[in-house]
Scaffold this motif. Structure first.
Motif, PDB file in Angstrom:
ATOM      1  N   MET A 168       0.833  -1.338   0.003  1.00 48.43           N
ATOM      2  CA  MET A 168      -0.026   0.043  -0.010  1.00 48.43           C
ATOM      3  C   MET A 168       1.032   1.140   0.068  1.00 48.43           C
ATOM      4  N   SER A 169       0.415   2.355  -0.729  1.00 47.05           N
ATOM      5  CA  SER A 169       1.098   3.599  -0.925  1.00 47.05           C
ATOM      6  C   SER A 169       1.197   4.018   0.683  1.00 47.05           C
ATOM      7  N   SER A 170       2.366   4.719   1.092  1.00 48.20           N
ATOM      8  CA  SER A 170       2.282   5.538   2.036  1.00 48.20           C
ATOM      9  C   SER A 170       2.251   7.248   1.832  1.00 48.20           C
ATOM     10  N   THR A 171       1.790   7.719   0.765  1.00 52.75           N
ATOM     11  CA  THR A 171       1.815   9.006   0.281  1.00 52.75           C
ATOM     12  C   THR A 171       0.817   9.595   1.457  1.00 52.75           C
ATOM     13  N   ILE A 172       1.329  10.966   1.745  1.00 52.54           N
ATOM     14  CA  ILE A 172       0.466  11.872   2.827  1.00 52.54           C
ATOM     15  C   ILE A 172       0.120  12.892   1.976  1.00 52.54           C
ATOM     16  N   LEU A 173      -1.210  13.216   1.932  1.00 45.87           N
ATOM     17  CA  LEU A 173      -1.800  14.414   1.091  1.00 45.87           C
ATOM     18  C   LEU A 173      -2.019  15.717   2.279  1.00 45.87           C
ATOM     19  N   VAL A 174      -1.487  16.579   1.905  1.00 48.67           N
ATOM     20  CA  VAL A 174      -1.598  17.813   2.784  1.00 48.67           C
ATOM     21  C   VAL A 174      -2.412  18.887   2.054  1.00 48.67           C
ATOM     22  N   THR A 175      -3.598  19.254   2.764  1.00 47.56           N
ATOM     23  CA  THR A 175      -4.431  20.246   2.107  1.00 47.56           C
ATOM     24  C   THR A 175      -3.840  21.468   3.097  1.00 47.56           C
ATOM     25  N   GLY A 176      -4.397  22.876   2.340  1.00 43.93           N
ATOM     26  CA  GLY A 176      -4.084  24.080   2.838  1.00 43.93           C
ATOM     27  C   GLY A 176      -2.362  24.080   2.766  1.00 43.93           C
ATOM     28  N   ALA A 177      -1.841  23.533   2.100  1.00 47.21           N
ATOM     29  CA  ALA A 177      -0.222  23.109   1.726  1.00 47.21           C
ATOM     30  C   ALA A 177       0.436  24.683   1.780  1.00 47.21           C
ATOM     31  N   THR A 178      -0.297  25.613   1.374  1.00 46.69           N
ATOM     32  CA  THR A 178       0.706  26.883   1.422  1.00 46.69           C
ATOM     33  C   THR A 178       0.151  27.876   2.391  1.00 46.69           C
ATOM     34  N   GLY A 179      -0.729  27.524   3.278  1.00 46.66           N
ATOM     35  CA  GLY A 179      -0.719  28.233   4.520  1.00 46.66           C
ATOM     36  C   GLY A 179       0.005  28.363   5.568  1.00 46.66           C
ATOM     37  N   ASN A 180      -0.113  28.899   6.745  1.00 48.50           N
ATOM     38  CA  ASN A 180       0.654  29.133   7.806  1.00 48.50           C
ATOM     39  C   ASN A 180       1.105  27.806   8.279  1.00 48.50           C
ATOM     40  N   VAL A 181       0.155  27.055   8.509  1.00 46.28           N
ATOM     41  CA  VAL A 181       0.272  25.641   9.275  1.00 46.28           C
ATOM     42  C   VAL A 181       0.891  24.579   8.209  1.00 46.28           C
ATOM     43  N   GLY A 182       0.112  24.389   7.166  1.00 47.07           N
ATOM     44  CA  GLY A 182       0.084  23.534   6.240  1.00 47.07           C
ATOM     45  C   GLY A 182       1.415  23.572   5.289  1.00 47.07           C
ATOM     46  N   ARG A 183       2.142  24.763   5.266  1.00 44.15           N
ATOM     47  CA  ARG A 183       3.253  24.967   4.511  1.00 44.15           C
ATOM     48  C   ARG A 183       4.513  24.379   5.405  1.00 44.15           C
ATOM     49  N   HIS A 184       4.341  24.237   6.691  1.00 48.53           N
ATOM     50  CA  HIS A 184       5.485  23.669   7.629  1.00 48.53           C
ATOM     51  C   HIS A 184       5.212  22.330   7.567  1.00 48.53           C
ATOM     52  N   VAL A 185       3.706  21.713   7.751  1.00 48.72           N
ATOM     53  CA  VAL A 185       3.642  20.686   7.616  1.00 48.72           C
ATOM     54  C   VAL A 185       4.241  19.708   6.346  1.00 48.72           C
ATOM     55  N   THR A 186       3.836  20.327   5.268  1.00 47.94           N
ATOM     56  CA  THR A 186       4.551  19.898   3.913  1.00 47.94           C
ATOM     57  C   THR A 186       6.037  19.878   4.089  1.00 47.94           C
ATOM     58  N   SER A 187       6.697  20.913   4.519  1.00 41.96           N
ATOM     59  CA  SER A 187       8.210  21.019   4.425  1.00 41.96           C
ATOM     60  C   SER A 187       8.986  19.967   5.361  1.00 41.96           C
ATOM     61  N   GLN A 188       8.236  19.945   6.525  1.00 43.87           N
ATOM     62  CA  GLN A 188       8.660  19.041   7.776  1.00 43.87           C
ATOM     63  C   GLN A 188       8.639  17.435   7.192  1.00 43.87           C
ATOM     64  N   LEU A 189       7.531  17.223   6.679  1.00 43.82           N
ATOM     65  CA  LEU A 189       7.385  15.672   5.946  1.00 43.82           C
ATOM     66  C   LEU A 189       8.366  15.559   4.825  1.00 43.82           C
ATOM     67  N   ALA A 190       8.526  16.603   3.936  1.00 43.93           N
ATOM     68  CA  ALA A 190       9.528  16.438   2.812  1.00 43.93           C
ATOM     69  C   ALA A 190      10.879  16.269   3.670  1.00 43.93           C
ATOM     70  N   GLU A 191      11.356  17.025   4.436  1.00 42.87           N
ATOM     71  CA  GLU A 191      12.607  16.998   5.025  1.00 42.87           C
ATOM     72  C   GLU A 191      12.783  15.873   5.641  1.00 42.87           C
ATOM     73  N   ALA A 192      11.730  15.028   6.372  1.00 44.71           N
ATOM     74  CA  ALA A 192      11.850  13.737   6.721  1.00 44.71           C
ATOM     75  C   ALA A 192      12.005  12.479   5.578  1.00 44.71           C
TER      76      ALA A 192
END
Length: 275
Positions: free
Chosen positions: A1-25
């Motif tokens: 099964m895929s382990s892809t994580i979808l982030v909504t609001g990805a360019t907002g205050n919180v979502g941008r950090h969620v996206t970046s932190q997941l990518a950095e990991a």
């Protein structure tokens, strides 16, 4: 099964950090955005076009997704049922950025939580209190050296958006959070007058507080915001925090193993926003 994580609001205050932190990991992260050309997200992030207010656009974004970070973008729950149903058709779990107000049945946070509870998805709810970023409404006045605002003694435990994102990433990438509701706060209780002082010190400005009569504040906010119900809700909230301060929960430290970031740290991170 895929382990892809979808982030909504990805360019907002919180979502941008969620996206970046997941990518950095090094995780497989897909960002849902309205305008991919303007997203400016890390290169390893898969950016897809879509809009939560148009549920029919979500199917391509949800393909092979295991988990979803959901930030509902509206002040009503209109359309949320279709979005939650679409997520449930594809994903196994959702981390929903809710709010402390979700216990109040008339709020859209409460409605979206109920939809998720009934969806069959594994879920975790994050309920932050006041966002430190909301103090940006004072940016112009802080540059001028005087903040004129009502309810200087209203006390809140403001949270850095990086901490909300870090908790979301922790929940998305570790076990044991199914069915959990986490109330999130900053590490300290500060009145609005103290918040202004802390921000001034952090950005190297001497700023004083000037108490603004509530009736004057209401007229100014009506002119600025245009929505009487929203203005009155904000004013009643600040009034409540004078006698019933916001809670300091310690949840961030418990989950992340480090203290929550202070308002001073947030202000230093955002020094450029205060000019």
């Amino acid at each position: 099964m895929s382990s892809t994580i979808l982030v909504t609001g990805a360019t907002g205050n919180v979502g941008r950090h969620v996206t970046s932190q997941l990518a950095e990991a090094g995780l497989e992260v897909r960002a849902l955005v309205r305008d991919p050309e303007r997203a400016r997200l890390p290169e390893r992030v898969e950016v897809v076009r879509g809009d939560l207010t148009a549920p029919e656009t979500l199917e391509p974004a949800l393909k092979d997704v295991e988990s979803v970070f959901l930030l509902w973008p509206a002040f009503t729950a209109d359309g949320a049922a279709e979005v939650v149903a679409a997520v449930a058709r594809h994903a196994r779990r959702v981390v929903y950025l809710s709010a402390n107000a979700a216990d109040e049945p008339e709020t859209h946070y409460h409605e979206v939580e109920q939809l998720i509870r009934n969806s069959g998805l594994g879920w975790t709810f994050l309920r932050p209190g006041g966002f430190a970023a909301n103090t940006l409404m004072w940016a112009g006045q802080i540059r001028d050296g005087v903040v004129r605002w009502p309810y200087g003694r209203a006390a809140r435990s403001l949270i850095h958006e990086k901490d909300i994102a870090a908790v979301a990433v922790h929940v998305l990438t570790s076990a044991g959070h199914k069915g959990a509701t986490y109330v999130l706060s900053g590490p300290e209780l500060l009145t609005q007058e103290e918040q202004v002082r802390v921000i001034g010190e952090a950005v190297g400005r001497e700023v004083r507080w000037e108490e603004l009569p509530v009736e004057v504040a209401r007229e100014e906010l009506l002119a600025a915001w245009g929505d009487a119900a929203f203005v009155d809700s904000a004013l009643s909230g600040w009034a409540r925090f004078v006698t019933a301060p916001e809670e300091v929960t310690g949840t961030v430290e418990r989950l992340l193993g480090r203290p929550a970031l202070t308002l001073g740290q947030w202000a230093r991170d955002h020094a450029s926003d205060f000019g």
